[in-house]
Design a protein around this motif. Structure first.
Motif, PDB file in Angstrom:
ATOM      1  N   GLU A 278       1.199  -1.327   0.428  1.00 59.69           N
ATOM      2  CA  GLU A 278       0.402   0.189   0.031  1.00 59.69           C
ATOM      3  C   GLU A 278       0.932   1.293  -0.489  1.00 59.69           C
ATOM      4  OE1 GLU A 278      -3.592   2.171   2.544  1.00 59.69           O
ATOM      5  OE2 GLU A 278      -2.701   0.274   3.196  1.00 59.69           O
ATOM      6  N   TRP A 279       0.550   2.169  -0.795  1.00 63.69           N
ATOM      7  CA  TRP A 279       1.405   3.089  -0.877  1.00 63.69           C
ATOM      8  C   TRP A 279       0.760   4.608   0.063  1.00 63.69           C
ATOM      9  CZ3 TRP A 279       5.800   4.081  -3.353  1.00 63.69           C
ATOM     10  CH2 TRP A 279       6.058   3.960  -4.702  1.00 63.69           C
ATOM     11  N   HIS A 280       1.823   5.249   0.578  1.00 58.70           N
ATOM     12  CA  HIS A 280       1.743   6.884   1.464  1.00 58.70           C
ATOM     13  C   HIS A 280       2.230   7.436   0.929  1.00 58.70           C
ATOM     14  CE1 HIS A 280      -0.644   3.679   4.241  1.00 58.70           C
ATOM     15  NE2 HIS A 280       0.488   2.713   3.902  1.00 58.70           N
ATOM     16  N   GLU A 281       1.537   8.967   1.082  1.00 60.45           N
ATOM     17  CA  GLU A 281       1.892  10.487   0.538  1.00 60.45           C
ATOM     18  C   GLU A 281       2.674  10.213   2.020  1.00 60.45           C
ATOM     19  OE1 GLU A 281       2.329  14.036  -1.761  1.00 60.45           O
ATOM     20  OE2 GLU A 281       0.713  12.769  -1.750  1.00 60.45           O
ATOM     21  N   ILE A 282       3.731  11.100   2.360  1.00 60.74           N
ATOM     22  CA  ILE A 282       3.984  11.914   3.162  1.00 60.74           C
ATOM     23  C   ILE A 282       3.967  13.065   2.748  1.00 60.74           C
ATOM     24  CG2 ILE A 282       6.222  11.623   5.734  1.00 60.74           C
ATOM     25  CD1 ILE A 282       7.046   9.333   4.089  1.00 60.74           C
ATOM     26  N   VAL A 283       3.346  13.937   4.276  1.00 57.89           N
ATOM     27  CA  VAL A 283       3.781  15.447   3.706  1.00 57.89           C
ATOM     28  C   VAL A 283       4.792  16.563   5.495  1.00 57.89           C
ATOM     29  CG1 VAL A 283       2.603  17.474   3.428  1.00 57.89           C
ATOM     30  CG2 VAL A 283       2.127  15.195   3.062  1.00 57.89           C
ATOM     31  N   PRO A 284       5.823  15.904   5.417  1.00 59.21           N
ATOM     32  CA  PRO A 284       6.517  16.454   6.221  1.00 59.21           C
ATOM     33  C   PRO A 284       6.528  18.429   6.061  1.00 59.21           C
ATOM     34  CG  PRO A 284       7.926  15.501   5.232  1.00 59.21           C
ATOM     35  CD  PRO A 284       6.532  15.792   4.363  1.00 59.21           C
ATOM     36  N   GLN A 285       6.878  19.059   7.094  1.00 62.30           N
ATOM     37  CA  GLN A 285       5.933  20.834   6.819  1.00 62.30           C
ATOM     38  C   GLN A 285       7.244  21.580   6.405  1.00 62.30           C
ATOM     39  OE1 GLN A 285       4.012  22.369   8.814  1.00 62.30           O
ATOM     40  NE2 GLN A 285       3.437  20.521  10.431  1.00 62.30           N
ATOM     41  N   GLN A 286       8.320  20.885   6.085  1.00 57.62           N
ATOM     42  CA  GLN A 286      10.043  21.631   5.610  1.00 57.62           C
ATOM     43  C   GLN A 286      10.399  20.735   5.152  1.00 57.62           C
ATOM     44  OE1 GLN A 286      11.279  24.815   7.578  1.00 57.62           O
ATOM     45  NE2 GLN A 286       9.909  26.506   7.374  1.00 57.62           N
ATOM     46  N   GLY A 287      11.235  21.317   3.872  1.00 61.62           N
ATOM     47  CA  GLY A 287      11.833  19.965   3.196  1.00 61.62           C
ATOM     48  C   GLY A 287      13.120  20.329   2.074  1.00 61.62           C
TER      49      GLY A 287
END
Length: 419
Positions: A278-287
């Motif tokens: 299963e795919w998951h997208e990660i959204v960190p604060q800054q990068g």
């Protein structure tokens, strides 16, 4: 299917009842006779498609490849025949061709077995109910020994069906611990794949020149299990098609960062759970800014190291970032090599937490000019360092820990000899 009784009832319903014997005689004249129906495994459309794909994907396999396959399965064996009806031909008032029976039935046994083109492997009687734990015990005690007896070597393909206990997370972990490994490959840029593939392919309009069929970006995911390529059925929202991205594996997760799609360099972060696919997208604060041709290196069970790359504005980068898995946070990493930007390089982690970066290119590969700045490996000579130790001692702290440790051991030996 329709029975003789149903045919007779249908004639009665229309007001003209016909005797069973008459119906049977007419059917016999037409060449139709009563037979026991054969059993056939029920297949859904998805089963048929998967079987066809498996068969077509192996059309080009050589006989030697099939000799490296170890087949396995479980089966139930009925003592004194089976429970199904069996018709026989015999004369009236005779007792030939009987089926032996015993009181209260003959019982049955369940066995696991394996075989290859070289012969049969182990056969194991299964006591009680077969579950995942019992299956792994059977594999532990019999799989490698059977492969050895059949002289398959260490590189063979173990074939099993999709029974839930065969595909259980703990069973797949057992294969992993036994170093029966798979290679997972994601995305890329190139010609459109032949045949049906799961995922998206988007053409690069600028790649059509002359008779060239054109190329493009894809987000396909493939698994190489020893010598066999396959595609898993994934869930969730897959990353967009891309190329020149970087991947890293931490635990059971495969991470994908950045890459190029058309004229843009991406900075999105995704991971796929390689147990559930299963795919998951990660959204960190800054990068980090979007980039391609960078490196992504796992350095601990909780951290991934990102270095270098190439931006949308065609700038070569020398920045480094550390991603913390548990905190879902990027943190810029300060280092002393900011004057050595690069892309298209390779990187790996060392035994003491170091990251070794090698090679690459320092200018714009898309300028159609020859790369003028490449990074050469630095050769460390132990004998030269010992010979000029007084001159070089001030720089020793810059050495990787294992080299510094070896150098100090050699220094200790020299001091002992001189005392």
């Amino acid at each position: 299917m329709i029975t003789l009784d149903e045919l007779q009832r249908s004639t009665a319903e229309v007001g003209d009842s016909v005797h069973r014997t008459t119906i049977s005689r007419i059917l016999h004249k037409s060449g139709l006779y009563g037979r026991v129906a054969r059993r056939k495994t029920f297949l859904k459309d998805i089963h048929k498609k998967c079987r066809l794909k498996f068969a077509t994907s192996h059309l080009g396999d050589t006989p030697n490849m099939w000799k490296k396959v170890l087949w396995s399965d479980e089966t139930k064996i009925e003592l004194f025949g089976n429970n199904a009806k069996r018709y026989v031909w015999r004369k009236s008032n005779t007792a030939e061709h009987t089926i032996p029976t015993v009181k209260h039935g003959g019982g049955s046994i369940m066995v696991w077995a394996c075989f290859s083109s070289a012969g049969t492997g182990k056969m194991v009687k299964i006591d009680g109910k077969m579950d995942g734990t019992k299956y792994r015990t059977i594999l532990e005690e019999n799989l490698m020994e059977s492969a050895k007896d059949l002289r398959l070597g260490r590189r063979f393909v173990f074939q099993q069906d999709n029974d839930p206990k065969h595909k259980a997370k703990s069973t797949m972990e057992w294969f992993k611990n036994k170093h029966i490994q798979v290679l997972v490959f994601f995305g890329g840029y190139g010609y459109m794949a032949q045949g049906a593939h799961r995922g998206t392919f988007e053409y690069d309009e600028t790649s059509f020149m002359g008779d060239n069929p054109g190329r493009g970006w894809n987000n396909h995911i493939h698994i190489l299990d020893l010598s066999t390529w396959s595609q898993p059925v994934t869930k969730g929202n897959a990353p967009s098609p891309r190329a020149a991205h970087a991947c890293a594996k931490v635990g059971n997760r495969g991470y994908v960062f950045g890459g190029r799609y058309r004229d843009y360099r991406l900075n999105d972060l995704h991971y796929i759970d390689m147990d559930s696919w299963e795919w998951h997208e990660i959204v960190p604060q800054q990068g980090p800014v979007g980039r391609s041709w960078h490196s992504l290196t796992p350095v601990s069970p909780d951290h991934i190291f990102l270095f270098g790359g190439f931006t949308t504005y065609r700038e070569t980068l020398s920045d480094a970032w550390l991603y913390c898995v548990s905190k879902n946070k990027w943190q810029q990493y300060k280092h002393n090599h900011t004057q050595s930007p690069r892309l298209w390089h390779t990187a790996c982690s060392g035994p003491d937490g170091e990251v070794f970066v090698f090679g690459g290119c320092a200018n714009n590969l898309l300028s159609h000019q020859r790369a003028v700045s490449t990074v050469r490996p630095q050769v460390f000579c132990m004998e030269a360092a010992l010979q000029h130790r007084e001159l070089l001692a001030a720089s020793w702290d810059c050495l990787p820990k294992h080299l510094l440790h070896s150098l100090k051991q050699r220094m200790g030996g020299i001091n002992a000899l001189g005392s």
